[in-house]
Structure formats: C-alpha cells, structure tokens
Scaffold this active site. Structure first.
Site, PDB file in Angstrom:
ATOM      1  N   GLN A  44     -12.951  -2.473  48.772  1.00  0.00           N
ATOM      2  CA  GLN A  44     -12.193  -3.561  49.385  1.00  0.00           C
ATOM      3  C   GLN A  44     -12.631  -4.953  48.931  1.00  0.00           C
ATOM      4  OE1 GLN A  44     -12.720  -1.651  53.455  1.00  0.00           O
ATOM      5  NE2 GLN A  44     -10.684  -2.518  53.664  1.00  0.00           N
ATOM      6  N   HIS A  64      -3.209   2.022  40.813  1.00  0.00           N
ATOM      7  CA  HIS A  64      -2.635   1.859  39.476  1.00  0.00           C
ATOM      8  C   HIS A  64      -1.410   2.755  39.250  1.00  0.00           C
ATOM      9  CE1 HIS A  64      -6.825   0.235  38.125  1.00  0.00           C
ATOM     10  NE2 HIS A  64      -6.083  -0.688  38.707  1.00  0.00           N
ATOM     11  N   ASP A  77      -8.657  -4.461  41.845  1.00  0.00           N
ATOM     12  CA  ASP A  77      -9.266  -4.708  40.528  1.00  0.00           C
ATOM     13  C   ASP A  77     -10.238  -5.890  40.559  1.00  0.00           C
ATOM     14  OD1 ASP A  77      -7.627  -2.689  39.755  1.00  0.00           O
ATOM     15  OD2 ASP A  77      -6.492  -3.822  38.260  1.00  0.00           O
ATOM     16  N   ARG A 102     -23.710  -4.844  56.436  1.00  0.00           N
ATOM     17  CA  ARG A 102     -23.292  -3.475  56.144  1.00  0.00           C
ATOM     18  C   ARG A 102     -22.337  -3.499  54.952  1.00  0.00           C
ATOM     19  NH1 ARG A 102     -18.761   0.236  58.762  1.00  0.00           N
ATOM     20  NH2 ARG A 102     -19.193   2.000  57.433  1.00  0.00           N
ATOM     21  N   HIS A 147     -17.577   5.275  51.428  1.00  0.00           N
ATOM     22  CA  HIS A 147     -16.507   4.570  52.137  1.00  0.00           C
ATOM     23  C   HIS A 147     -15.205   4.732  51.340  1.00  0.00           C
ATOM     24  CE1 HIS A 147     -15.839   1.230  55.289  1.00  0.00           C
ATOM     25  NE2 HIS A 147     -14.662   1.571  54.841  1.00  0.00           N
ATOM     26  N   ASN A 191     -18.131   7.033  56.127  1.00  0.00           N
ATOM     27  CA  ASN A 191     -17.368   6.144  56.991  1.00  0.00           C
ATOM     28  C   ASN A 191     -16.030   6.774  57.388  1.00  0.00           C
ATOM     29  OD1 ASN A 191     -16.877   3.326  58.103  1.00  0.00           O
ATOM     30  ND2 ASN A 191     -15.043   3.680  56.886  1.00  0.00           N
ATOM     31  N   GLU A 192     -15.820   6.945  58.675  1.00  0.00           N
ATOM     32  CA  GLU A 192     -14.529   7.346  59.248  1.00  0.00           C
ATOM     33  C   GLU A 192     -13.958   8.635  58.684  1.00  0.00           C
ATOM     34  OE1 GLU A 192     -11.779   4.079  59.279  1.00  0.00           O
ATOM     35  OE2 GLU A 192     -12.995   2.913  60.671  1.00  0.00           O
ATOM     36  N   ASN A 334     -16.793   2.779  64.895  1.00  0.00           N
ATOM     37  CA  ASN A 334     -15.844   1.767  64.443  1.00  0.00           C
ATOM     38  C   ASN A 334     -14.727   1.779  65.461  1.00  0.00           C
ATOM     39  OD1 ASN A 334     -17.473   1.802  62.204  1.00  0.00           O
ATOM     40  ND2 ASN A 334     -15.892   2.444  60.766  1.00  0.00           N
ATOM     41  N   TYR A 336     -11.335  -0.406  67.295  1.00  0.00           N
ATOM     42  CA  TYR A 336     -10.413  -1.529  67.188  1.00  0.00           C
ATOM     43  C   TYR A 336      -9.417  -1.614  68.339  1.00  0.00           C
ATOM     44  CZ  TYR A 336     -11.965  -2.128  62.332  1.00  0.00           C
ATOM     45  OH  TYR A 336     -12.717  -2.355  61.201  1.00  0.00           O
ATOM     46  N   GLU A 405     -18.122  -1.255  63.114  1.00  0.00           N
ATOM     47  CA  GLU A 405     -16.941  -2.074  62.777  1.00  0.00           C
ATOM     48  C   GLU A 405     -16.217  -2.445  64.059  1.00  0.00           C
ATOM     49  OE1 GLU A 405     -14.062  -0.476  59.995  1.00  0.00           O
ATOM     50  OE2 GLU A 405     -15.629   0.163  58.611  1.00  0.00           O
TER      51      GLU A 405
END
Ligand SMILES: *[C@@H]1O[C@H](CO)[C@@H](O)[C@H](O)[C@H]1NC(C)=O
Length: 520
Positions: A44, A64, A77, A102, A147, A191-192, A334, A336, A405
């Site tokens: 990310q 891509h 990219d 992190r 991740h 992660n997740e 994590n 939200y 998170e």
C-alpha cells in the site's frame, strides 16, 4: 438539609460517572505503559514494485491486469514511495511522538522467487535501514510478515490453497528472523486471515480473486492457521530465547449487532461473528481450540444438503488443534465498524451456492443513522468496538490485546474533523473496556499515510498524513487528526475538548517541509 442533599447528589453523580459510559470525564488517562503507534502495509505504501531485484507479488499482477479491476485504475507501482522516503518518514513519526511503527515486509522484495534460494540483499538493506533508523529515534518496530502480497511464483503453485504454504511461510520467516530478529521485538505473522481467505479465495474482492466460493476460503483458513502456528513455534523454539520478542496474529473484527430482538436475529449475529473472526481467533485463543462449533455445524449441514460427501470445512486433526491452540503471545485486533445483522431463511438468490455467505445465512445491512466514511463498508459505531473488546475478554479469557488497526477514510482535505471524532470516540470506547479489565497493551492508527486502498485505489484516504499523489515527491502533510493524535500521545490522555486551530493545520509546516526535503 440543603448541604446533605448536595452531598447526596454529588455522590450520586460520582457513582453514575463511574458506572455509565455516556457520562465521561472530559480528560481520561491511558494506563501506565500503554503504547501508541501507526501502521502501513508494504504494497500500500512502498512503491518501487520492480526496483532493486524485487520479485512480483499477486498485487502487482492484479493491478497490472487489463482492464484494471481497481476502481480508479491505479496501481501500487509508486504508491506513497516509502521505499525511497523511509528516512524522512521516520522523522515525521518522531515528530508525531509514535512509540511504535507497524509496517509489513514484502516477501518478494527479500525473496524474489518466494523461496530462500535467492536472498535479495538490497531488499534486506531496505528493511534493515528502516528498522535501524526507527530504533535510533526510539520508535519500536512492529513487523507484519504477511500483509497480502504473496510472491507470484507461490500463487502459481496454489498460494494459500496449497498445504505446502506452511513450509514456504516458515522458510521465509526463518530468513526474516535471522536478519532482523535481533532488533524487532514485536512480530505479527499474518494480517487479517478472513480478508485473505474469504475475499481473495472465496470471492473476487481481493487478489488473487480465486472466487472458488464455499470451497477455497475454508481450505485457506486451515492453511493460514497452520502457517501462523508453524511460524509461532519456529520463533518460540528457535529464536525467542536469544531474541526475546513477542509474536501474534492480527484478525479483523467487525461487530455484528442483531437487527431486531428476535432469537433468529440474535443467532444470525452470533453466526456472523463466529464466521468473521471466531473462525480464526477460536482455534488459537479458546480453551478447547478447533474451529467454532457454529461454523462447523453450519458448513456441515449446508454441505450435506448440497450433496457433498464431506463438509467443505476441512477438519483440524487433534494434533493440529493442539498445535494451533495457544500459538500467540497476543491477539492483534483490527477493528473499524459494525453491521446490523438479520436472518432471512430463504436467502432467495442472495448469495452464490455454495458460499461462505450462504453457509452463514445471515444478511448484513447498514444503519443509515450511523456516520458514514468515504469507504462504503465503514461507519462509525464506537459502542460496537466496545462490544468486540468486551466479547474478546469474555470469550477468550482476557488475552493480551494490541489494537493493530483502527481508522477512518475521507475523500481528502486537511481539516478531517470526522476522523478526529472517530479516533476520539473509539479511543474512549477502548478506555471503557480497559477500565472494566480488558488487557489492551497498545493502539495503532490506520493509517500513517494515505495509501493504495486495494480495490478502491487512492480514492479512500485513511492517512493522518495527507500524501500528494500528483507530486512526484509524494509530499506528506499532517492533517488535523495528526495534530490531535500527537497531543494524545504526548499527554498519554484523551482530552475531548483539546482544540487544534484550523489555521495551524493549514499553515505551511516548516519543520516537516525542511526535513522532508533533506530526507529526499
Ligand atoms: C463468482 O462465483 C460465483 C459462483 O460461485 C458466481 O455467481 C459469480 O458471478 C462469480 N463472480 C465473479 C465476479 O466472477
């Protein structure tokens, strides 16, 4: 008489104040030793997708593809270009006052083939420099091994649907522990898992978009749990005695609230919780281990109705159950948002058959009265966060928890009052849980920077620092939320009335600018 009445009233107010969440003190202290951080993930933010010997990952492949499956057609990219800006970024973190940072390691940046036959020294150097710079500035690195950016070569072999992933992940982890384990004290294996397995293998919402609905997400779930446990045991047996760190897993937890008071809706919400996070937390953190009973029952019954000879949910053998159970020093959460959940017995045409959603046979909806973020899936519901923390304490014997998170997306702008409110109300909910005994060690804001938000590209902005993606230098500017978070960290307390003047936020940030230029 009047005085007595006054005293009684005062004690009443005090009593209510201690027992009821809505009547909070304006300034609340975080417990001694509580740590504050911020997070990113390699794909990310790093960019440099094919530089210095990095191999391709499944997110390079997906972004891509033509036509692009990403909503704004973008790629990672270049992203926030942290591959080149790491040094000035650490300066920003220092100014913010972070206790820890992190971030994740890109597997194919250090092992371009996915295997340990080729170790890419430039990739190793990048992470080594970052970690050293963090420590120099008294910022603890918290490192995620995986991740979501699986080396493309391993996806060709089936990725997380191939049981050999357990061995491949262990070999990768060995290299990472050998190279960085003397400096890193906090590790997160994966992660997740739900987003990896359900979204990537059981639907098309994430790479590798396998969409083997009702089949691959459960194969992946078993392999993820075994991969995690393998690397936990590797660390526990071969590295812990000399490196003395901690290792855990980060699971995304949404709160599912029954849409009505019927038994059916309560059952649907409970099933949704067990599918969503019980599937991964229960095998590791419960006393009995294994997948949750409701998950096993639901998938078995549906599989039978559909003519399968065995449940589509793979069995964990008794050896595997023991191997997985207890394989974490802490639980990374994590979290939200919250969703209203109801049961619809017919589910007519709603979900593919077979599928994870059909197995769960629950329907989730939003409550229009809850504040809505830029990301369609994200609404602000602090009491749902409180309920998750309370459930985790109750169901899994109060494990050590790190919030790895938590955050809010906007469409942009430096005056992010909604994000400030989100952070404050969620931290307040966290303090409610802490005051009732939840063993929460630290909190991580997602995200330090605006970044490539997977299928949403750059449209959903999660950063407490804005990143100008049109600027070749990817200039960073602190938002109002960064100023507020800085004060929370400095004071180790939450002051609901602390004000940051908009003019301060909008004024050119000299210090940041100068260091940014130097670092570049
Ligand atoms: C995914 O598979 C299901 C069948 O299980 C199908 O209904 C759906 O259209 C597929 N989705 C995509 C985007 O291909």
């Amino acid at each position: 008489m009047t005085v007595n009445l006054f005293v009684i009233l005062c004690s009443l107010v005090l009593w209510v104040d201690n027992g009821v969440h809505s009547l909070q003190k304006p300034v609340r202290k975080f417990p001694e030793g509580f740590k504050f951080g911020a997070a990113t993930a390699a794909y990310q933010v790093e960019g440099a997708w094919n530089e210095d010997g990095k191999g391709p990952s499944i997110w390079d492949d997906l972004t891509h593809t033509h036509p692009s499956p990403i909503s704004d057609g973008s790629t990672g990219d270049v992203a926030a270009d942290t591959y080149h800006l790491w040094k000035s970024d650490v300066e920003l973190m220092k100014q913010l006052g972070l206790d820890f940072y992190r971030f994740s390691i890109s597997w194919s940046r250090i092992l371009p083939t996915g295997f340990a036959d080729q170790i890419n020294q430039k990739g190793i150097d990048y992470y080594d420099n970052l970690i050293t710079e963090l420590l120099k500035n008294k910022i603890e690195p918290m490192v995620t091994l995986y991740h979501w950016d699986l080396p493309s070569s391993l996806q060709k072999l089936g990725g997380l649907a191939n049981p050999l992933i357990v061995e491949w992940f262990e070999q990768y982890a060995r290299v990472v522990f050998d190279k960085f384990g003397d400096k890193v004290k906090y590790w997160i294996t994966i992660n997740e898992p739900k987003q990896i397995c359900y979204e990537g293998y059981g639907s098309t919402a994430k790479a590798p978009q396998l969409n083997m609905t009702g089949i691959a997400e459960y194969i992946c779930a078993k392999n993820v749990l075994l991969s995690h446990a393998k690397v936990y045991h590797l660390y526990d047996e071969n590295y812990r005695y000399k490196q003395n760190g901690q290792i855990g897993i980060s699971v995304s937890c949404t709160w599912y609230e029954p849409a009505s008071d019927t038994i059916e809706d309560h059952q649907a919400a409970e099933d949704a919780r067990q599918f969503d996070w019980g599937q991964y937390i229960h095998p590791i953190f419960s006393k009995t281990g294994d997948f949750p009973l409701s998950l096993k029952n639901n998938v078995r019954l549906r599989s039978k109705e559909q003519g399968f000879l065995r449940s589509r949910l793979p069995v964990l053998s008794s050896e595997e159950i023991v191997y997985i159970r207890g394989s974490s020093d802490f639980l990374g959460i994590n979290s939200y948002t919250t969703k209203l959940t109801y049961r619809d017995a017919s589910l007519e045409g709603m979900y593919p058959v077979p599928s994870y959603m059909d197995d769960m046979s629950a329907v989730m909806v939003k409550d229009a009265s809850w504040p809505q973020a830029q990301s369609s899936w994200l609404q602000s519901v602090p009491w749902g966060f409180y309920k998750i923390l309370t459930q985790v304490r109750y169901l899994y014997d109060n494990p050590a928890v790190w919030i790895t998170e938590n955050g809010w997306s906007t469409s942009g702008g430096l005056i992010d009052n909604d994000r400030v409110k989100y952070y404050r109300t969620y931290l307040s909910a966290l303090l409610d849980a802490v005051e009732e005994g939840s063993n929460i060690k630290g909190y991580t804001a997602w995200s330090l920077f605006d970044n490539f938000e997977w299928m949403s590209g750059y449209a959903d902005k999660f950063g407490i620092f804005e990143v100008d993606f049109k600027d070749p230098k990817r200039k960073r500017t602190p938002r109002k939320s960064a100023h507020v978070y800085k004060e929370i960290i400095r004071s180790r307390s939450l002051d609901m009335n602390y004000e940051v003047d908009d003019k301060t936020v909008l004024a050119p940030t000299q210090v940041v600018e100068k260091d940014y230029v130097e670092g570049y």
